[in-house]
Enzyme design. Structure first.
Site, mmCIF file in Angstrom:
data_model
loop_
_atom_site.group_PDB
_atom_site.id
_atom_site.type_symbol
_atom_site.label_atom_id
_atom_site.label_comp_id
_atom_site.label_asym_id
_atom_site.label_seq_id
_atom_site.Cartn_x
_atom_site.Cartn_y
_atom_site.Cartn_z
ATOM 1 N N ASP A 103 -7.958 -1.065 -12.756
ATOM 2 C CA ASP A 103 -7.406 -1.321 -11.123
ATOM 3 C C ASP A 103 -7.756 0.106 -10.722
ATOM 4 O O ASP A 103 -8.245 -0.330 -9.557
ATOM 5 C CB ASP A 103 -6.080 -1.509 -11.225
ATOM 6 N N LYS A 141 -0.352 -2.561 -12.938
ATOM 7 C CA LYS A 141 0.447 -0.970 -13.065
ATOM 8 C C LYS A 141 2.054 -1.225 -13.317
ATOM 9 O O LYS A 141 2.196 -0.534 -13.995
ATOM 10 C CB LYS A 141 0.272 -0.778 -12.026
ATOM 11 N N HIS A 178 8.935 -1.658 -6.044
ATOM 12 C CA HIS A 178 7.419 -0.837 -5.815
ATOM 13 C C HIS A 178 7.677 -1.663 -4.441
ATOM 14 O O HIS A 178 7.996 -2.738 -4.657
ATOM 15 C CB HIS A 178 6.633 -1.675 -6.652
ATOM 16 N N ARG A 215 -12.859 -2.277 -3.848
ATOM 17 C CA ARG A 215 -12.081 -3.371 -2.773
ATOM 18 C C ARG A 215 -12.559 -2.874 -1.587
ATOM 19 O O ARG A 215 -12.108 -3.190 -0.533
ATOM 20 C CB ARG A 215 -11.400 -3.569 -3.461
ATOM 21 N N SER A 236 -3.091 -6.372 -9.227
ATOM 22 C CA SER A 236 -3.420 -5.273 -8.881
ATOM 23 C C SER A 236 -1.986 -4.459 -9.223
ATOM 24 O O SER A 236 -2.124 -3.046 -9.854
ATOM 25 C CB SER A 236 -3.876 -4.354 -7.435
HETATM 26 N N1 URA Z 1 -1.799 -1.696 -3.847
HETATM 27 C C1 URA Z 1 -1.924 -2.099 -4.514
HETATM 28 O O1 URA Z 1 -1.392 -1.164 -5.772
HETATM 29 N N2 URA Z 1 -3.329 -2.856 -5.084
HETATM 30 C C2 URA Z 1 -3.199 -4.271 -3.423
HETATM 31 O O2 URA Z 1 -4.088 -4.349 -3.957
HETATM 32 C C3 URA Z 1 -2.244 -3.553 -2.409
HETATM 33 C C4 URA Z 1 -1.752 -2.794 -2.778
#
Ligand code: URA
Length: 432
Positions: A163, A189, A84, A170, A185
């Site tokens: 999220d 995931k 990621h 946000r 966040s």
């Molecule tokens: N990517 C994400 O998935 N969440 C965040 O808060 C920032 C970047």
């Protein structure tokens, strides 16, 4: 019954919250019992007061419990790896890493996102391939990881729904760039999507959410802790995002650059990052190799054509046409030339990302469509010498007017000087 106002007040006053209190608040928000305005106030209190490690884990855990989870390893019967990136300009790393790792015999199953602000999204890039489907059922996703060794899809609606809500909130309440909120966040995931081992690419610099190496380190440490707490193997690479990654910025252009890289013809910075990420992932895998051997395997998969072959099978499995000439091309290609001789000292990543976005490669509003053909290619990168009048970049545009505007913006993003700046490696640090 959760007392949201009370929890907001206590966080505002810098008190620690119990894990159960954070969990109740998040689950009540995901269930529609706590309104956006209270959750926005809570995020702002967290923005200023922060969360400690335990509170950040409680937040992550509650977000995971707001939806479904997948046990990829059990479903595939093998150890599955994932990577990621925190998001950058020209970041197509997963698109090259996936086929290489899978060509080495390691299953790679990934859920990706769309572009955010000036940063591009893996799904948008994949959708520039005619016919490519980013939405597969969980069954189809698992079957493909099993059969082809690789699938990259959009996040399923049931995975971490908290999220999805929180991120949208946000984004419009100036509370994105907080280490605990970003870490929770991203890791909620990654953990919910079920890979056993995760390599995190934390971007640092002008084009990244984390502008300094200190902030990037703090985010990396927080994500490492969350991953380990959840029983996952995790490594973090901190990588340079002070200039665009590779040359291409824009969806189909980045797919072309991915194909070139899988053929062994990629830009040096991008190729280096891809091989470094593959080495970590292969060392995490069940192949039983260390990082140095992993890197050799990855290089060999590029050299012998197996990585490119796997890319073609993967794209076809998801309904796409893997041929390079099936990709859309922009009708106008305009060169940007150096106004002076010397060295490229800087290329503002945000400025190039915004120029590509305004050409149509990204969204200016949430529901806007994308022009997959347009974008920018930075032919000269930081440290390269240039002659006056030499092409330094190309703008790929829908029409002459947008090409002209983008060419001005790209030129303004470049800095020139009489001497070469100190070389910056693409991988700045590795943690974990
Ligand atoms: N990517 C994400 O998935 N969440 C965040 O808060 C920032 C970047």
């Amino acid at each position: 019954m959760v007392h949201a106002a009370e929890l907001i007040r206590r966080k505002r006053d810098d008190e620690e919250l119990a894990s159960e209190e954070i969990s109740e608040l998040v689950l009540a928000y995901a269930g529609g019992e706590v309104p956006d305005y209270q959750m926005a106030a809570f995020c702002m209190a967290v923005y200023f007061r922060g969360l400690n490690g335990r509170e950040t884990f409680a937040l992550t855990d509650a977000m995971i419990r707001s939806g479904e989870t997948i046990d990829l390893g059990a479903a595939i019967g093998r150890k599955v790896v994932d990577k990621h990136s925190t998001g950058g300009v020209g970041d197509k790393t997963s698109l090259a890493v996936g086929p290489i790792v899978a060509a080495c015999g390691v299953p790679f199953g990934k859920m990706s996102g769309r572009g955010l602000g000036h940063t591009g999204g893996t799904l948008d890039k994949l959708e520039s391939i005619p016919g490519f489907r980013v939405e597969l059922t969980t069954e189809e996703f698992l079957d493909q990881v099993r059969d082809v060794g690789l699938a990259i899809i959009g996040q399923s609606a049931n995975l971490v729904p908290a999220d999805k809500l929180l991120y949208g909130l946000r984004d419009v309440t100036a509370t994105v760039d907080n280490v605990s909120l970003i870490a929770a966040s991203i890791m909620s995931k990654k953990i919910a999507a079920g890979a056993d081992a995760i390599v995190l690419d934390v971007k640092v610099g002008d084009g990244a959410f984390m502008k300094t190496i200190e902030d990037a380190r703090e985010l990396a440490e927080s994500m490492l802790e969350l991953g380990r707490h959840a029983g996952r193997e995790v490594a973090c690479v901190l990588t340079d995002m002070d200039q665009p990654l590779g040359q291409a910025v824009g969806n189909a252009l980045e797919i072309r650059e991915t194909i070139a890289t899988l053929r062994g013809d990629g830009p040096p910075d991008f190729t280096e990052l891809v091989l470094a990420a593959c080495a970590h992932l292969l060392a995490f895998s069940d192949l039983g190799v260390d990082e140095a051997a992993g890197r050799q395997l990855a290089s060999r998969a590029v050299q012998d054509g197996s990585a490119l072959g796997l890319y073609e099978r993967w794209i076809a499995a998801q309904g796409g046409d893997p041929a390079e000439d099936a990709l859309p091309t922009a009708p106008v290609v305009r060169e940007v030339t150096a106004p002076t001789g010397g060295y490229v000292t800087a290329i503002g990543a945000v400025d190039v990302g915004m120029a590509a976005l305004r050409l149509g490669a990204g969204r200016q509003t949430k529901d806007q469509g994308i022009d997959h053909a347009v974008g920018v290619r930075c032919l000269k990168k930081r440290g390269d010498s240039v002659e006056s009048g030499e092409p330094i970049a190309e703008v790929h545009a829908r029409d002459e007017a947008s090409a002209g505007q983008a060419a001005d913006e790209v030129l303004a993003a470049y800095g020139f000087g009489d001497s070469a700046p100190a070389a910056t490696p693409i991988v700045l640090e590795t943690l974990g």
